[in-house]
Scaffold this motif. Structure first.
Motif, PDB file in Angstrom:
ATOM      1  N   UNK A  64       0.837  -1.212   0.000  1.00  0.00           N
ATOM      2  CA  UNK A  64       0.000   0.000   0.000  1.00  0.00           C
ATOM      3  C   UNK A  64       0.865   1.252   0.000  1.00  0.00           C
ATOM      4  N   UNK A  65       1.952   1.238   0.775  1.00  0.00           N
ATOM      5  CA  UNK A  65       2.859   2.394   0.778  1.00  0.00           C
ATOM      6  C   UNK A  65       3.370   2.676  -0.629  1.00  0.00           C
ATOM      7  N   UNK A  66       3.863   1.639  -1.278  1.00  0.00           N
ATOM      8  CA  UNK A  66       4.469   1.837  -2.594  1.00  0.00           C
ATOM      9  C   UNK A  66       3.424   2.249  -3.627  1.00  0.00           C
ATOM     10  N   UNK A  67       2.236   1.662  -3.545  1.00  0.00           N
ATOM     11  CA  UNK A  67       1.182   2.056  -4.488  1.00  0.00           C
ATOM     12  C   UNK A  67       0.778   3.506  -4.296  1.00  0.00           C
ATOM     13  N   UNK A  68       0.662   3.923  -3.032  1.00  0.00           N
ATOM     14  CA  UNK A  68       0.224   5.284  -2.733  1.00  0.00           C
ATOM     15  C   UNK A  68       1.197   6.316  -3.298  1.00  0.00           C
ATOM     16  N   UNK A  69       2.450   5.942  -3.434  1.00  0.00           N
ATOM     17  CA  UNK A  69       3.453   6.884  -3.948  1.00  0.00           C
ATOM     18  C   UNK A  69       3.224   7.240  -5.389  1.00  0.00           C
ATOM     19  N   UNK A  70       2.464   6.410  -6.102  1.00  0.00           N
ATOM     20  CA  UNK A  70       2.240   6.652  -7.526  1.00  0.00           C
ATOM     21  C   UNK A  70       3.378   6.189  -8.406  1.00  0.00           C
ATOM     22  N   UNK A  71       4.452   5.674  -7.811  1.00  0.00           N
ATOM     23  CA  UNK A  71       5.635   5.277  -8.579  1.00  0.00           C
ATOM     24  C   UNK A  71       5.658   3.789  -8.898  1.00  0.00           C
ATOM     25  N   UNK A  72       4.741   3.018  -8.286  1.00  0.00           N
ATOM     26  CA  UNK A  72       4.807   1.572  -8.417  1.00  0.00           C
ATOM     27  C   UNK A  72       3.443   0.977  -8.777  1.00  0.00           C
ATOM     28  N   UNK A  73       3.504  -0.150  -9.505  1.00  0.00           N
ATOM     29  CA  UNK A  73       2.319  -0.955  -9.767  1.00  0.00           C
ATOM     30  C   UNK A  73       2.588  -2.340  -9.199  1.00  0.00           C
ATOM     31  N   UNK A  74       1.719  -2.765  -8.273  1.00  0.00           N
ATOM     32  CA  UNK A  74       1.961  -4.024  -7.560  1.00  0.00           C
ATOM     33  C   UNK A  74       1.477  -5.199  -8.391  1.00  0.00           C
ATOM     34  N   UNK A  75       2.344  -6.186  -8.560  1.00  0.00           N
ATOM     35  CA  UNK A  75       2.045  -7.424  -9.279  1.00  0.00           C
ATOM     36  C   UNK A  75       1.685  -8.509  -8.262  1.00  0.00           C
ATOM     37  N   UNK A  76       0.645  -9.280  -8.573  1.00  0.00           N
ATOM     38  CA  UNK A  76       0.275 -10.368  -7.668  1.00  0.00           C
ATOM     39  C   UNK A  76       1.448 -11.326  -7.478  1.00  0.00           C
ATOM     40  N   UNK A  77       1.646 -11.738  -6.235  1.00  0.00           N
ATOM     41  CA  UNK A  77       2.719 -12.693  -5.939  1.00  0.00           C
ATOM     42  C   UNK A  77       2.208 -13.687  -4.914  1.00  0.00           C
ATOM     43  N   UNK A  78       2.260 -14.951  -5.254  1.00  0.00           N
ATOM     44  CA  UNK A  78       1.815 -15.984  -4.321  1.00  0.00           C
ATOM     45  C   UNK A  78       2.800 -16.097  -3.164  1.00  0.00           C
ATOM     46  N   UNK A  79       2.301 -16.548  -2.022  1.00  0.00           N
ATOM     47  CA  UNK A  79       3.169 -16.769  -0.867  1.00  0.00           C
ATOM     48  C   UNK A  79       4.137 -17.906  -1.158  1.00  0.00           C
TER      49      UNK A  79
END
Length: 437
Positions: A74-89
């Motif tokens: 959430x921190x990285x997404x909120x920055x606007x600089x990152x797009x989070x890719x799904x990653x399995x545990x």
């Protein structure tokens, strides 16, 4: 909503001119009360260029008592600089990623880690960051922290990832101050930069407004009506001790620290009207700055400490002006529209944020001070109190959404917004704290 409008709403009989404007030590040592609000982050918008990153659940993160990976994402997404890719545990800091698989999933970066409980009760968080494109290990860290500090450790991991991949300092481990009103009681709260983990620094049945961080983040200045009039206080956040530094005749309002922390700008009506003054942090050395027949208020220092930006109606309506701190003539800065208030300067001094009125709507705009170009960044209608993150990449402001007062963060282009939603109370006058927590 501006401070004036806030006060008008809460104390209709009070006529004041108020501007808007923190490092807590151990919450237990301060006698602070637990957080009232559990915020959740809602992120909307699409940035222009975002780095795709995959962050898996930390192994055994349930033992940490916090959703560590989710906080980092959430921190990285909120920055606007990152797009989070799904990653399995399944990954952790000791894993050997299969690069071809992560490239196929279009991840440019990958982070994974683990949480474990130490014998002394602390939580050991470890992570590692990889450059998927180059197939390169970018290093990692270990944080052994008390259970109450796991959220902060997660924010620090997000800061480290942000800095490693962007070259700039992250702001996720910084804090915000803001004011809430619930059940007829006002609270000055300190929270993480994502709105979570709020602690009460001051509670009062009377309004509290205009919080302002000291540059070292150790103190907050604010205006309290606890004595039935507007008085400016400074509170030491490590001890809770506070002192009144401006309790003159009339209204005392809109404190703002100078960049060196040795002076504050204030709006006082002690001589009649509302004018700007400078005062030392110990309450001595009062000096009047403006000599106008207008209302001059909401002063903020430029980062170099040589100029003040403030709001004045000397031209017939409220506009942002600037003047030398040493004294002299004021120069008008805002010209678009007939109502512009709540100035805030970016840390590099190049960008001005303010609230403009368009019809009946109050919206946040940013101005490039070199070119004078203005961009509206909000699409809500009751915005107030914009404040820059210490790296200058994000703004926080208060607004209304879904019938509630909320805090919103936005990138400076307005493309990525994150709503920090309260469950009940009104939330107003956010001010982003400095680096250094």
């Amino acid at each position: 909503m501006s401070s004036e409008r806030m006060i008008e709403k809460n104390r209709p009989s009070t006529l004041v001119n108020l501007g808007r404007r923190s490092l807590l030590g151990s919450a237990a040592a301060l006698g602070l009360t637990p957080a009232w609000a559990q915020f959740r982050v809602e992120i909307s918008g699409v940035g222009g260029t975002q780095l795709p990153i995959a962050i898996g659940e930390f192994r055994d993160e349930s033992r940490a008592g916090q959703p560590v990976a989710a906080i980092i994402r959430a921190d990285l997404e909120r920055s606007g600089q990152f797009r989070v890719i799904d990653a399995a545990a399944g990954l952790n800091e000791n894993s050997q990623p299969t690069w071809v698989d992560w490239r196929a999933r279009q991840a440019d970066a990958l982070a994974a880690g683990s949480a474990s409980k130490l014998a002394d009760g602390r939580v050991d968080l470890r992570y590692k960051l990889w450059d998927v494109v180059k197939g390169q290990d970018l290093g990692g860290e270990a944080h052994a922290v008390a259970p109450d500090d796991v959220r902060l450790a997660a924010h620090r991991i997000a800061d480290a990832i942000y800095q490693k991949l962007t070259g700039e300092r992250g702001v996720f481990a910084t804090r915000m101050a803001y004011v809430t009103k619930a059940g007829g009681r006002y609270s000055l709260r300190i929270a993480d930069a994502d709105g979570e983990g709020g602690q009460i620094a001051l509670g009062s049945p009377e309004p509290i407004i205009s919080p302002a961080w000291s540059p070292d983040g150790k103190e907050l200045a604010y205006v309290s009506f606890e004595t039935r009039k507007a008085v400016v206080w400074i509170q030491d956040l490590s001890t809770g001790r506070r002192r009144a530094i401006a309790d003159f005749r009339g209204s005392n309002s809109a404190p703002a620290f100078s960049p060196d922390g040795q002076h504050l700008a204030l709006t006082l009506s002690r001589d009649g009207g509302s004018q700007l003054f400078i005062i030392r942090r110990d309450g001595s050395g009062l000096r009047r700055l403006t000599q106008s027949s207008a209302i001059d208020t909401e002063a903020v220092f430029a980062p170099d400490g040589q100029q003040l930006f403030f709001v004045s109606d000397r031209g017939g309506g409220p506009q942002v002006y600037r003047m030398p701190v040493a004294g002299g003539s004021a120069e008008r800065v805002t010209f678009s529209g007939n109502y512009n208030i709540s100035p805030a300067l970016s840390p590099d001094g190049k960008t001005l944020a303010y609230v403009t009125r368009q019809g009946g709507a109050y919206r946040v705009c940013v101005m490039d001070l070199a070119s004078g170009n203005v961009q509206q960044i909000s699409d809500t209608s009751d915005d107030e109190s914009p404040s820059f993150a210490p790296n200058g990449r994000l703004l926080v402001y208060a607004t209304r959404a879904g019938g509630k007062d909320v805090l919103m963060t936005s990138t400076l282009d307005g493309r990525i917004k994150a709503k920090l939603v309260s469950t009940s109370a009104d939330v107003r006058e956010p001010i982003w704290g400095p680096f250094g927590r």
